[in-house]
Design a protein around this motif. Sequence first.
Motif, short mmCIF file in Angstrom:
data_model
loop_
_atom_site.label_atom_id
_atom_site.label_comp_id
_atom_site.label_asym_id
_atom_site.label_seq_id
_atom_site.Cartn_x
_atom_site.Cartn_y
_atom_site.Cartn_z
N ASP B 34 0.84 -1.21 0.00
CA ASP B 34 0.00 0.00 0.00
C ASP B 34 0.87 1.25 0.00
O ASP B 34 0.58 2.23 -0.71
CB ASP B 34 -0.93 0.02 1.22
N LEU B 35 1.94 1.22 0.78
CA LEU B 35 2.82 2.38 0.88
C LEU B 35 3.52 2.62 -0.46
O LEU B 35 3.61 3.77 -0.93
CB LEU B 35 3.85 2.14 1.99
N GLU B 38 1.02 4.20 -2.80
CA GLU B 38 0.78 5.62 -2.49
C GLU B 38 1.97 6.47 -2.92
O GLU B 38 1.79 7.59 -3.40
CB GLU B 38 0.50 5.80 -1.00
N ARG B 39 3.15 5.97 -2.76
CA ARG B 39 4.36 6.68 -3.20
C ARG B 39 4.32 6.90 -4.70
O ARG B 39 4.61 7.99 -5.19
CB ARG B 39 5.60 5.87 -2.85
N LEU B 42 1.97 9.53 -5.78
CA LEU B 42 2.47 10.87 -5.48
C LEU B 42 3.70 11.21 -6.33
O LEU B 42 4.28 12.28 -6.17
CB LEU B 42 2.83 10.98 -4.00
N LEU B 44 6.58 9.72 -6.20
CA LEU B 44 7.77 9.69 -5.35
C LEU B 44 8.71 8.53 -5.69
O LEU B 44 9.63 8.25 -4.97
CB LEU B 44 7.37 9.60 -3.88
#
Lengths: 335, 65
Positions: B34-35, B38-39, B42, B44
């Motif tokens: 999940d992280l 999300e990165r 964004l 990232l």
Amino acid sequence: MRPILLQGHERALTQIRYTKDGDILFSTAKDQVICAWFSANGERLGTYHGHQGALWTVDVDPTTTLLASGAADNTVRLWDVRTGKCIKVWDFNTAVKRVEFSEDGTQLLAVTEKRMGFLGTIVVLDIDPDVNAEQSDEKKLTITCDESKATVAGWSYLSKYIIAGHEDGSVSQYDAKNGEIIDNVQAHEPDMPVTDLQWAPDRTYLITSSKDKTAKVLSARNLEVLKTYVADTPLNTAAITPKKDFVILGGGQAAMDVTTTSSRQGKFEARFYHKVFEDEIGRVKGHFGPLNTIAVDPQGRGYASGGEDGYVRVHQFDQGYFDFLYEVEREQARK
Amino acid sequence: QDRIEEDKERGAVVEERRRLLSEWLAWRERETEDLEDERRELGLDAGRGDVEKKEEAEEGKKVVE
């Protein structure tokens, strides 16, 4: 695990923080001076002078460029780590109990105390990571805690949430962009203050400690309580170890008969628990008063504890620590 | 008889630990994914994520050797 004793503070320790590479640690105490130490040999690297009241909190940015501190003199100060110069002062109405840099070091939060006429708040400040830059005066965001004051707070992964622990034992999740409260859970016993809040390395989960004699691991995403560690004494601090699945808890009640004990060794202990199985697996004695703060080297090589007795004790983990595994963990590793 | 009871208890404890560990590891795996997602959303990927991936790739190479 022979500790290095850091002598320099004259009053009770309030917080310890390591740099990201784990080479330096910063400590604050009620004696108004911030100390920097080499974690490997305990040599004092320097001090930061300027605060006019007890220091409650300290944090260092991810590049070890800027240091932030909060104190009973109602200020947050920003320091040049290298020169020791104070480069910015922000004034508040009440004491500042906790500061923390966001993951990327571009924001700083400050938790302010509640006092007659002032509610407790969590304030967000924009930080320019350039040490020579002019820092903004503006308080970008103010979260007012009207239910119960925040005692501790920190930034989640990707600076998405601000998670706060409160005096009433609850934990809140705020949207870090607009400050709106998303959730609040009664993670600890009612009216038992949350005393510490520290992160896992990727900041997707955190640990809280409380006067209710427990520490809890919570998910930053939904505040689900994932783990509970039960101690037999009020807790002031809790930390998660990288590399090994342990947590370290500290606390203790100042004993009345402290002066009558003949033992030369302090009896106050740091307690190690297995993070997943919730069992206590060991204790490290040494302090002469309750443990107020524990910090873990982000590289996983050791930890430091700060006591009501005014000492910092730095421990390097030994081979036995790294080798320790439950049978089911060995089993898992073989898979 | 006592020994049989003891063994049974020990077996139950081990079984419970096995369950706790696999639950925790499964949760960590979901969170990590999940992280990562999300990165990526964004933008990232170029940041920390890449550095970690590079490290992982290097570790992977070591295993091959």
